[in-house]
Design a protein around this motif. Structure first.
Motif, mmCIF file in Angstrom:
data_model
loop_
_atom_site.group_PDB
_atom_site.id
_atom_site.type_symbol
_atom_site.label_atom_id
_atom_site.label_comp_id
_atom_site.label_asym_id
_atom_site.label_seq_id
_atom_site.Cartn_x
_atom_site.Cartn_y
_atom_site.Cartn_z
ATOM 1 N N LYS A 180 1.346 -0.831 0.396
ATOM 2 C CA LYS A 180 0.201 0.411 0.060
ATOM 3 C C LYS A 180 0.843 1.784 0.175
ATOM 4 N N CYS A 181 2.491 0.958 0.418
ATOM 5 C CA CYS A 181 3.002 2.128 0.718
ATOM 6 C C CYS A 181 3.663 2.254 -0.478
ATOM 7 N N ASN A 184 4.658 5.278 -2.497
ATOM 8 C CA ASN A 184 5.599 6.299 -1.150
ATOM 9 C C ASN A 184 7.106 6.447 -1.402
ATOM 10 N N LEU A 189 7.217 7.784 4.183
ATOM 11 C CA LEU A 189 6.572 6.544 4.862
ATOM 12 C C LEU A 189 7.012 6.252 6.362
ATOM 13 N N GLU A 193 8.112 1.487 8.506
ATOM 14 C CA GLU A 193 7.507 1.191 7.198
ATOM 15 C C GLU A 193 9.034 1.422 6.252
#
Ligand SMILES: Nc1ncnc2c1ncn2[C@@H]1O[C@H](COP(=O)(O)OP(=O)(O)OP(=O)(O)O)[C@@H](O)[C@H]1O
Ligand SMILES: [Mg+2]
Length: 240
Positions: A180-181, A184, A189, A193
């Protein structure tokens, strides 16, 4: 630990095929000793006539950070190193992985892979040891996915195709719950993460020996448990 050990040589197969299972490697260490180098420093003393007075150079005694530490971690084992802050855990990890932050430390002792003595350089270059440091440094403006693709370009064997590298990156992102990241940038983060990204960067190459300094710091209890489950589910642990 010495870089000039004539008996040490590389003895393990190189990691090349994308589907290779992890090579079984036992790492052991004996009489590891690390101390700071003697150094001279200027010594400033009390205020006199409204200025500091500098005394002549003072010899600082060396400080022992690790003293005669020996141990073994066999294939399939998870070995936890526990100790108070400043006890020397990171120093031990640096010694085992062959990384020293600076040249101000004087190391001695031996580290063996499958019973063979190795130099620091051999361990760093063998591809069999992955080291996730306590503090990782990233380029903030690239995305998580770009970072891992770049790592895959740098670290995976040259025989691998671009598709194989991208597929390994995709799988590693999924294994560490980072989907999901993945778009990014790194400065977007969370701490947890970033920790998982540091782990992912090392897991990419499936090293035989994983040295992880503070594996669960910055993670909530669910993710900490997930990371430990993930580590113990690695193929190398199955038959042991
Ligand atoms: N390059 C260095 N020069 C001088 N002292 C050092 C150096 N590196 C580490 N030390 C000292 O060695 C001791 C052990 O440090 P180390 O980082 O290994 O501890 P640690 O057990 O990992 O601690 P923490 O749990 O806080 O991470 C500390 O007192 C530290 O200040
Ligand atoms: Mg530490």
């Amino acid at each position: 630990m010495s870089e000039t050990n004539e008996h040490s040589r590389l003895f393990l197969p190189s990691k090349s095929s994308p589907s290779t299972s992890t090579t079984e490697v036992t790492i052991s260490w004996s009489n590891l000793h690390v101390e700071t180098r003697n150094s001279s420093s200027s010594c400033w003393s009390s205020i006199s006539s409204s200025c500091f007075r500098r005394h002549k150079k003072k010899q600082e005694k060396s400080r022992i950070l690790l003293q005669d530490v020996s141990g073994t971690a066999r294939t399939g084992q998870i070995l936890a190193v526990m100790g108070t802050s400043g006890a020397g855990k990171t120093t031990l990890m640096n010694a085992l992985s062959g990384h020293y932050g600076d040249n101000l430390l004087v190391p001695s002792g031996n580290v063996y892979l499958n019973g063979f003595p190795t130099t620091d350089t051999e361990r760093r270059k063998s591809g069999h040891i992955g080291y996730v440091e306590q503090q990782e440094y990233f380029i903030d403006t690239v995305s998580l996915e770009e970072h891992l693709i770049f790592q895959a370009m740098l670290r995976l064997p040259s025989e691998w195709t671009d598709d194989e590298r991208r597929s390994r990156v995709k799988n590693t992102i999924a294994q560490l719950h980072l989907n999901k990241c993945m778009k990014n940038t790194i400065n977007q983060l969370s701490g947890g993460e970033k920790k998982r990204l540091a782990l992912a960067s090392v897991f990419l190459t499936e090293p035989s020996v994983l040295l992880i300094d503070e594996p669960t710091s910055g993670l909530d209890s669910y993710l900490a448990m997930h990371i430990m489950d993930f580590l113990s589910s690695q193929p190398t642990f199955h038959d042991h």
